[in-house]
Write a protein that holds these residues in place. Structure first.
Motif, short mmCIF file in Angstrom:
data_model
loop_
_atom_site.label_atom_id
_atom_site.label_comp_id
_atom_site.label_asym_id
_atom_site.label_seq_id
_atom_site.Cartn_x
_atom_site.Cartn_y
_atom_site.Cartn_z
N PRO A 95 -60.42 -61.43 -74.03
CA PRO A 95 -60.83 -59.99 -73.49
C PRO A 95 -60.02 -59.35 -72.32
CG PRO A 95 -62.19 -62.00 -72.79
CD PRO A 95 -61.22 -62.44 -73.52
N GLY A 96 -59.78 -58.35 -72.36
CA GLY A 96 -59.23 -57.54 -71.45
C GLY A 96 -59.43 -57.56 -69.99
N PRO A 115 -64.55 -55.17 -72.24
CA PRO A 115 -63.61 -56.27 -72.52
C PRO A 115 -63.91 -57.02 -73.94
CG PRO A 115 -64.70 -56.92 -70.61
CD PRO A 115 -65.29 -55.26 -70.94
N ARG A 411 -58.98 -52.91 -75.58
CA ARG A 411 -60.06 -53.68 -74.93
C ARG A 411 -59.55 -55.24 -75.15
NH1 ARG A 411 -65.46 -50.59 -77.26
NH2 ARG A 411 -64.75 -48.60 -76.57
N SER A 412 -58.79 -55.80 -75.52
CA SER A 412 -58.27 -57.06 -75.43
C SER A 412 -57.03 -57.07 -74.31
CB SER A 412 -57.40 -57.48 -76.77
OG SER A 412 -56.65 -56.63 -77.19
N LEU A 413 -56.75 -58.18 -74.14
CA LEU A 413 -55.74 -58.48 -72.82
C LEU A 413 -54.61 -57.89 -73.24
CD1 LEU A 413 -55.54 -59.95 -70.09
CD2 LEU A 413 -54.57 -61.99 -71.48
#
Length: 529
Positions: A95-96, A115, A411-413
């Motif tokens: 997740p971001g 996230p 929305r992810s890392l």
């Protein structure tokens, strides 16, 4: 009488991106430097099998745009296959992290950012990487794609094709590089030269050049990519238990000297899917989406035959429900015949520092629909990081208005997760059990080695020990001799028929080799499951 206020230019542009069905949201329209969060820019899922291009100079946000696109495809249940050349996309599995920039971008684009992590498989080409090793046999890879990897010219590519043909005719499976090396060495040996000559237009010198190229390829670590177990394309088309499409990331491993292996391998998978998937026509969403990152590696110094087959594959794979996106710095990196097949365009900032840059910029502008809102030549050099000039196909199949778009935040890392985390994810993958161990079965190398081996020495037979005869406990009456017919039976007549013999020989040859060639020269192989 009251009149409704006229829609703003941003709203007028956004109206062209309306979609009744599901769509991938890219961001919001920017006009005169102002971003309207209500003016959404979307790509309908129904048109994503019409392919696309993500382009722009280094550092302009191409990778993040790919991340945004991949996240939403996965959430919609569409598997995605991407080559993670620089390792920047592994963050899709985490997740971001929230921050001021994320908050501002979410406000600008009207995105309710949360996230989110996505299901990711980490694969490596061959056994030298940290992901699950994947391989292809030399025979299924085919002479055209292998020539691209080896950097062969037109004459050498033709020669390699004849060598493949000879191996097929002789029933010699080409599974790994040592099989192909053994075949070439046999054909250039004193025993094999008559057969090499019979192939026609194949010189010993050209065969020697190909052999040296194979040795160099193996020395650079790419030899571990060719072999078994071969990747089953079905493993790239999976969804997780919650229905999200699995994202497959291919990392380079120790093959940094040949990054062209990435794109060529993906083209092999695409060609294999083309031969095996049924026709589906228009679909609500793609069955699979391919992303060719660093696409210029696929086309640079490519032969005419290779380019023609890429164009044909990209054109026809659409009807199989597969979408293809090319990612590169300049649209001119992609041949015009391929570029004309791409329905979606996400163009990040271009730089015009040299006359060649200016020429490329002018060519890019001419490929967009006309717009009265933007001066495209100025816009393409003024885009900020994470902004792009976009045009896609609407649900009706018509080009949408050109939109200066502020892309929404992933929305992810937006970072790599590290080699240790990738290795741990690969070790726990369900694919590890199937692809983790190399298989080396009987093939051309072993068969030719056995053929050329000296015969075993003749030894005197050992006399058998004489034992007294054992009387049978009872006598078995002799069976009566079958009656001999004076006329041959129906089966005998069929077996003696020359046409029947010819048909059986052909069937035996096909069954024995089971090698037919697709439009890319790749071999169709028996599926393991």
């Amino acid at each position: 009488m009251t009149t409704e206020p006229a829609a703003s230019p941003a709203q007028q542009i956004a109206a062209g991106y309306g979609a009744e069905g599901a769509a991938v949201e890219l961001g919001a329209v920017v006009v005169d430097g102002v971003c309207d969060p209500a003016a959404k820019v979307r790509i309908p899922l129904t048109t994503l099998n019409r392919h696309g291009l993500v382009a722009g100079a280094t550092g302009t946000g191409k990778t993040k745009s790919l991340q945004v696109l991949t996240e939403q495809l996965s959430a919609a249940g569409v598997p995605v296959v991407m080559a993670d050349v620089k390792g920047d996309l592994s963050g899709l599995s985490r997740p971001g992290a929230a921050g001021d920039k994320i908050t501002q971008r979410s406000t600008d684009t009207g995105d309710a950012w949360t996230p989110t992590a996505y299901p990711v498989e980490f694969l490596s080409l061959g056994t030298s990487g940290i992901g699950v090793p994947v391989r292809a046999t030399v025979s299924s890879f085919g002479p055209i794609l292998l020539s691209k990897v080896l950097g062969l010219n037109k004459t050498q590519e033709s020669t390699l094709g004849l060598i493949f043909h000879w191996a097929d005719q002789q029933g010699l499976p080409l599974l790994d590089l040592k099989d192909l090396r053994s075949v070439i060495r046999f054909l250039t040996s004193d025993e094999g030269k008559p057969q090499l000559k019979a192939l026609g237009a194949v010189s010993t010198t050209t065969a020697g050049v190909i052999l040296r190229a194979l040795v160099n390829l193996e020395a650079e670590g790419a030899g571990t990519f060719f072999g078994e177990p071969e990747l089953e394309p079905d493993d790239l088309m999976r969804v997780d238990p919650s229905g999200r499409g699995v994202v497959t990331l291919l990392e380079l491993g120790d093959q940094a000297a040949r990054p062209v292996m990435f794109s060529t391998f993906l083209m092999w998978v695409l060609a294999d899917l083309f031969t095996s998937l049924p026709e589906v026509g228009d679909v609500d969403k793609p069955k699979l989406v391919f992303v060719f990152d660093e696409a210029h590696l696929l086309f640079t110094d490519a032969s005419k035959a290779f380019l023609e087959q890429v164009e044909q594959t990209v054109k026809l794979i659409r009807s199989k429900g597969v979408g293809v996106f090319f990612c590169t710095q300049l649209p001119t990196d992609v041949p015009n015949d391929v570029l004309s097949q791409l329905g979606a365009r996400i163009q990040h900032a271009l730089r015009a520092f040299t006359p060649d840059d200016q020429k490329a910029l002018s060519k890019t502008v001419r490929t967009y629909p006309k717009t009265e809102v933007y001066d495209l030549e100025s816009a393409l050099t003024s885009l900020g990081i994470g902004e792009a000039v976009v045009t896609v196909l609407s649900e009706r199949g018509a080009p949408t208005p050109v939109a200066w778009t502020r892309m929404r935040a992933p929305r992810s890392l937006m970072d790599t997760i590290g080699a240790d985390a990738i290795a741990a994810a690969a070790a726990s993958s369900p694919l590890q059990a199937e692809y983790g161990q190399t298989i080396d079965r009987d093939s051309a190398h072993e068969r030719l080695a056995a053929k050329l081996a000296p015969p075993p020495p003749v030894t005197a037979p050992v006399p058998e020990q004489q034992l007294p005869p054992v009387p049978p406990p009872f006598e078995i009456p002799p069976m009566p001799e079958p009656a001999q017919s004076e006329e041959p039976g129906l089966l005998d007549k069929m077996m003696e028929n020359p046409a029947f013999k010819s048909a059986m020989r052909s069937a035996g040859t096909v069954i024995g080799r089971e090698i037919t060639r697709s439009i890319f020269g790749t071999g169709r192989r028996r599926r393991r499951r």
